[in-house]
Design an enzyme around this catalytic site. Structure first.
Site, PDB file in Angstrom:
ATOM      1  N   GLU A  76       1.100  -0.974  -0.209  1.00  0.00           N
ATOM      2  CA  GLU A  76       0.145  -0.063   0.000  1.00  0.00           C
ATOM      3  C   GLU A  76       0.939   0.879   0.041  1.00  0.00           C
ATOM      4  O   GLU A  76       1.641   1.125   1.117  1.00  0.00           O
ATOM      5  CB  GLU A  76      -0.574  -0.301   1.010  1.00  0.00           C
ATOM      6  N   ARG A 135       5.145 -13.536   9.246  1.00  0.00           N
ATOM      7  CA  ARG A 135       6.101 -12.193   9.075  1.00  0.00           C
ATOM      8  C   ARG A 135       7.667 -12.467   9.761  1.00  0.00           C
ATOM      9  O   ARG A 135       7.520 -12.912  10.712  1.00  0.00           O
ATOM     10  CB  ARG A 135       5.027 -10.591   9.610  1.00  0.00           C
ATOM     11  N   LYS A 145       4.302   0.517  11.075  1.00  0.00           N
ATOM     12  CA  LYS A 145       4.461   2.249  10.463  1.00  0.00           C
ATOM     13  C   LYS A 145       3.971   2.635  11.011  1.00  0.00           C
ATOM     14  O   LYS A 145       4.751   4.120  11.334  1.00  0.00           O
ATOM     15  CB  LYS A 145       3.666   2.169   8.693  1.00  0.00           C
TER      16      LYS A 145
HETATM   17  P1  ATP Z   1       2.727  -2.540   8.109  1.00  0.00           P
HETATM   18  O1  ATP Z   1       1.927  -3.689   9.123  1.00  0.00           O
HETATM   19  O2  ATP Z   1       3.787  -2.182   8.041  1.00  0.00           O
HETATM   20  O3  ATP Z   1       1.717  -1.340   7.964  1.00  0.00           O
HETATM   21  P2  ATP Z   1       1.582  -3.718   5.627  1.00  0.00           P
HETATM   22  O4  ATP Z   1       1.454  -5.127   5.664  1.00  0.00           O
HETATM   23  O5  ATP Z   1       0.396  -2.850   6.030  1.00  0.00           O
HETATM   24  O6  ATP Z   1       2.914  -3.394   6.804  1.00  0.00           O
HETATM   25  P3  ATP Z   1       1.833  -3.078   3.380  1.00  0.00           P
HETATM   26  O7  ATP Z   1       2.290  -1.877   2.348  1.00  0.00           O
HETATM   27  O8  ATP Z   1       0.193  -3.361   2.871  1.00  0.00           O
HETATM   28  O9  ATP Z   1       2.028  -3.628   4.415  1.00  0.00           O
HETATM   29  O10 ATP Z   1       2.901  -4.093   2.545  1.00  0.00           O
HETATM   30  C1  ATP Z   1       2.674  -4.999   1.572  1.00  0.00           C
HETATM   31  C2  ATP Z   1       3.147  -6.239   1.354  1.00  0.00           C
HETATM   32  O11 ATP Z   1       4.337  -7.325   2.751  1.00  0.00           O
HETATM   33  C3  ATP Z   1       2.220  -7.294   2.048  1.00  0.00           C
HETATM   34  O12 ATP Z   1       1.768  -8.691   1.435  1.00  0.00           O
HETATM   35  C4  ATP Z   1       2.656  -7.645   3.313  1.00  0.00           C
HETATM   36  O13 ATP Z   1       1.934  -8.944   4.105  1.00  0.00           O
HETATM   37  C5  ATP Z   1       4.246  -7.893   3.633  1.00  0.00           C
HETATM   38  N1  ATP Z   1       4.608  -7.568   4.296  1.00  0.00           N
HETATM   39  C6  ATP Z   1       4.814  -6.125   5.351  1.00  0.00           C
HETATM   40  N2  ATP Z   1       4.676  -6.418   6.945  1.00  0.00           N
HETATM   41  C7  ATP Z   1       5.745  -7.409   6.703  1.00  0.00           C
HETATM   42  C8  ATP Z   1       7.220  -8.516   7.453  1.00  0.00           C
HETATM   43  N3  ATP Z   1       7.031  -8.119   8.246  1.00  0.00           N
HETATM   44  N4  ATP Z   1       6.949  -9.504   7.115  1.00  0.00           N
HETATM   45  C9  ATP Z   1       7.084 -10.063   5.753  1.00  0.00           C
HETATM   46  N5  ATP Z   1       6.429  -9.501   4.583  1.00  0.00           N
HETATM   47  C10 ATP Z   1       5.403  -7.682   5.454  1.00  0.00           C
HETATM   48 MG    MG Z   2      -1.849  -3.663   4.474  1.00  0.00          MG
END
Ligand code: ATP
Ligand code: MG
Length: 561
Positions: A35, A261, A271
């Site tokens: 995102e 994760r 974030k």
């Molecule tokens: P955050 O919780 O840091 O805001 P998010 O999952 O909202 O992370 P996105 O931009 O939606 O962030 O994530 C893009 C991709 O990265 C998604 O497929 C998500 O599952 C993956 N991702 C995010 N954080 C991790 C992590 N700590 N380990 C593995 N994959 C991750």
């Molecule tokens: Mg997300």
């Protein structure tokens, strides 16, 4: 170009099986779907290596898809940084796509579900809807609008889209089962009304799809085969499948696969919390060298190859766990040991004057030049000339006026080796008004040129040094963990309570050899005996300590048996 490798894990096993069975006609297509609402961090690096790495290993493709379905939090600035960070990590998306490009198709499909009696417009507010959800073992309550006639639903949906209703006044919901044991299937919301400006679609839309309604359908439109995501979407998979099963898809139904994760000790990747560190000025910005963002790690000097290797080799499983940051540092050190050139630098300089050093005919001190190898691990890195003279800097703590037991470095009457140069013996010191040593006087043995005595006598210490008249001055930032606790927030529930107030120490007036004037921004070198240091990306004359030389990970593993 990255190393595709031949790794095995439960995801790759699944892909292999699908290939053998011809499930997707031999195709492998994944996507990385961030995102655009923040900067990528080490957790995203894990997802990127899984998404791109898996596709690469099986000759497939991986697209970057910006999951830009939430107009309120997204910005074009993040989009640019995401592209840049992925390229830095060493991956090239087959295509750069946007979920917002599918808004029209998604809407068309939403009307289709309405026409089939599978979706309805609910006039209740969000609070009421969530109160009716029920809970585990507690059935939900049907909305009073659940059995609206199709024609009325269609009319209301069109008017929602046309902008006739205010934010939050209505939603479109899938009509599935308010008693389903999986809460995700209790009539989930598909569209919300948001009169917001979207950074790509502008004001064209005032209804926006939810993650669940957008994600699987975007996968299907792009003909993704394996939609890899993290474990928190596990319970959403039945909904992912349900939507796809209702729709006329352009290709075989993609499958969602979840993995745990990546979490690291002493590290926070949320974030929201990272944003707070930036907003509060705890760090300089998203790209501060202490941040776990890819921009931060890059500034710190972490090589992309080390991040890729760590993320891949740490394994991909369905069990949540936290990796030791020392393990990541071991990958960084291993990579830098091969690639970083060696240099000499003195962080806390103490002046040494060699009293028997020769002078030229005109009375000025002689300069000698020693040829030294740039990297013992890589002879192709060649050699350089390092100047030596009768006035040097050594580390302050490499000298002791009153040596404690087992101190074998320089002290009065003790002989030590100046690396690659000569053996010297300290003879006396000068003090300032408060008694600190300001200068050490020494003599050198001209017969020990290169660092070895012809009579075979041994010294217990070899020290790094910098010739004073040839030195240049730089600033060096030393780092400790940004969070003191291995699991930040473990004790109080708030990770920011475990912030380390002394996570950065900046030393000014460090003396380094002249060759360091020529580093390129971002280049990492080894300062002998001190660690690996990265030249700052923006400010010349500033170095960040990437990691020390000691392999703490090996020690931890030994302790754990
Ligand atoms: P955050 O919780 O840091 O805001 P998010 O999952 O909202 O992370 P996105 O931009 O939606 O962030 O994530 C893009 C991709 O990265 C998604 O497929 C998500 O599952 C993956 N991702 C995010 N954080 C991790 C992590 N700590 N380990 C593995 N994959 C991750
Ligand atoms: Mg997300």
């Amino acid at each position: 170009m990255t190393e595709a490798g031949s790794y095995s894990d439960f995801i790759r096993d699944r892909v292999r099986k699908d290939l053998e069975e011809g499930t997707y006609g031999g195709r492998v297509q994944t996507r990385f779907p961030p995102e655009p609402n923040g900067y990528l961090h080490i957790g995203h690096a894990k997802a990127i290596t899984v998404d791109f790495g898996t596709a690469e290993q099986f000759g497939g493709i991986c697209n970057l898809r910006l999951d830009d379905t939430n107009p309120d939090t997204e910005e074009a600035e993040y989009f640019t940084s995401i592209l840049d960070d992925i390229a830095w990590l060493g991956y090239t998306p087959a295509a750069v796509l946007h979920a917002s490009d599918y808004f029209a198709q998604l809407y068309e499909w939403a009307e289709l579900l309405v026409e089939r009696g599978l979706a309805y417009v609910d006039d209740q507010d969000g609070e009421t809807i969530s109160a009716q959800r029920g809970g585990f073992g507690k059935p939900g309550t049907n909305s009073p609008f659940r059995d609206r006639p199709v024609a009325e639903n269609l009319d209301l949906l069109r008017r929602m889209k046309a902008g006739e209703f205010p934010d939050g006044s209505r939603v479109l919901r899938a009509k599935i089962d308010m008693n389903h044991e999986n809460m995700a299937l209790r009539d989930p919301v598909m569209y919300r009304i948001r009169h917001s400006h979207h950074f790509r679609t502008g004001d064209e839309w005032c209804i926006y799809p939810t993650y669940d309604w957008a994600h699987g359908q975007s996968d299907a439109i792009e003909k993704v085969t394996h939609s890899i995501c993290t474990l928190e979407f596990d319970t959403h998979r039945p909904l992912y499948d349900w939507y796809l099963e209702q729709l006329p898809l352009p290709a075989e139904k993609p499958q969602q696969i979840e993995f745990a994760r990546l979490e690291l000790t002493h590290t926070v990747t949320s974030k929201r919390r990272l944003a707070k560190l930036v907003a509060d000025g705890t760090v300089d910005g998203w790209d501060d060298a202490r941040m776990p963002t890819l921009r931060g790690l890059r500034r710190r000097g972490y090589p992309a190859a080390a991040l890729r290797a760590f993320c891949t080799e740490v394994g991909t499983t369905r069990t949540n766990s936290r990796q030791n940051i020392e393990a990541l540092e071991a990958y960084v050190r291993r990579e830098l040991n091969q690639t970083a050139q060696r240099r000499m630098a003195v962080l806390r300089p103490l002046r040494v004057v060699i009293d028997n050093w020769p002078t030229d005919a005109d009375g000025s001190p002689v300069t000698e030049k020693f040829e030294v190898g740039n990297n013992p691990e890589n002879p192709a890195d060649g050699t350089r000339l390092v100047s030596f003279s009768g006035e040097l800097f050594i580390e302050t703590d490499d000298f002791a006026e009153v040596p404690p037991p087992k101190f074998f470095r320089l002290s009065i009457g003790r002989e030590v080796r100046l690396r690659g140069a000569y053996l010297i013996t300290a003879t006396s010191v000068e003090h300032d008004a408060v008694g600190n040593v300001t200068c050490v006087h020494a003599t050198y043995d001209p017969a020990t040129r290169g660092g070895d005595a012809p009579d075979g006598r041994k010294v217990k210490s070899t020290m790094h040094w910098v010739s004073a008249p040839h030195a240049i001055e730089v600033e060096v930032a030393l780092y400790e963990r940004l969070f003191t606790a291995p699991v930040p927030g473990d004790a109080t529930g708030e990770a920011l309570d475990d912030l380390n107030p002394t996570s950065r120490q900046v030393l000014a007036g460090c003396k380094v050899e002249a060759a360091l004037a020529e580093v390129t921004p971002g280049q990492v070198v080894q300062f002998e005996r001190l660690g690996y240091f990265a030249a700052d990306l923006d400010q010349s004359g500033l170095f960040h300590r990437t990691v020390g030389l000691r392999d703490e990970w090996a020690a931890i593993q030994k302790r754990q048996g």
